[in-house]
Design a protein around this motif. Sequence first.
Motif, PDB file in Angstrom:
ATOM      1  N   ARG A 150      61.879   2.068   8.283  1.00  0.00           N
ATOM      2  CA  ARG A 150      62.238   2.092   6.859  1.00  0.00           C
ATOM      3  C   ARG A 150      63.519   1.318   6.538  1.00  0.00           C
ATOM      4  NH1 ARG A 150      64.103   7.006   3.058  1.00  0.00           N
ATOM      5  NH2 ARG A 150      63.987   5.878   1.108  1.00  0.00           N
ATOM      6  N   GLU A 191      63.797  -1.925   4.059  1.00  0.00           N
ATOM      7  CA  GLU A 191      64.715  -1.959   2.915  1.00  0.00           C
ATOM      8  C   GLU A 191      65.590  -3.203   2.978  1.00  0.00           C
ATOM      9  OE1 GLU A 191      66.651   1.835   3.220  1.00  0.00           O
ATOM     10  OE2 GLU A 191      65.039   2.855   2.137  1.00  0.00           O
ATOM     11  N   CYS A 229      57.391   3.252   4.810  1.00  0.00           N
ATOM     12  CA  CYS A 229      58.629   3.126   4.037  1.00  0.00           C
ATOM     13  C   CYS A 229      58.938   4.355   3.208  1.00  0.00           C
ATOM     14  CB  CYS A 229      58.549   1.903   3.124  1.00  0.00           C
ATOM     15  SG  CYS A 229      58.264   0.393   4.021  1.00  0.00           S
TER      16      CYS A 229
END
Length: 94
Positions: free
Chosen positions: A59, A63, A92
Motif C-alpha cells: 500500500r 501511494e 491498496c
Amino acid sequence: MLENGPLTIDGLVDEPLHFDYDDVRKLAPYETTLTLECISNEIAGGLIDNANWRGTLLRPLMERARLKANAKYAILYAAEGYTTATPRNGCCAA
C-alpha cells in the motif's frame, strides 16, 4: 525473490517506481502470520498451513506511485511465470 528481478510499479500511475533487492530491504518492515491454502485443495484437504510472512507493505508503495483514478486492478508478475490480478482495493485498502 527480488534477487532474481526488480520490483516495478508502473502503468496507470503518476510516478512509476523501480526497486532492486537492496531498495526493498531498506523499506519499512512488516511481519504477519497468514493461513495459506492451495487453490486446488479439496474441502477438508491437507493443502493448508500457517506461515510467518516478512517483507514490506504494498500500500505505501502504491501511494508513492500515485495510482490514477481509472486504475481498477493490479497485475502481479512473479517467479516461474506466475501471474495474478487483484482489485485495486485488495492491494491498496486501509
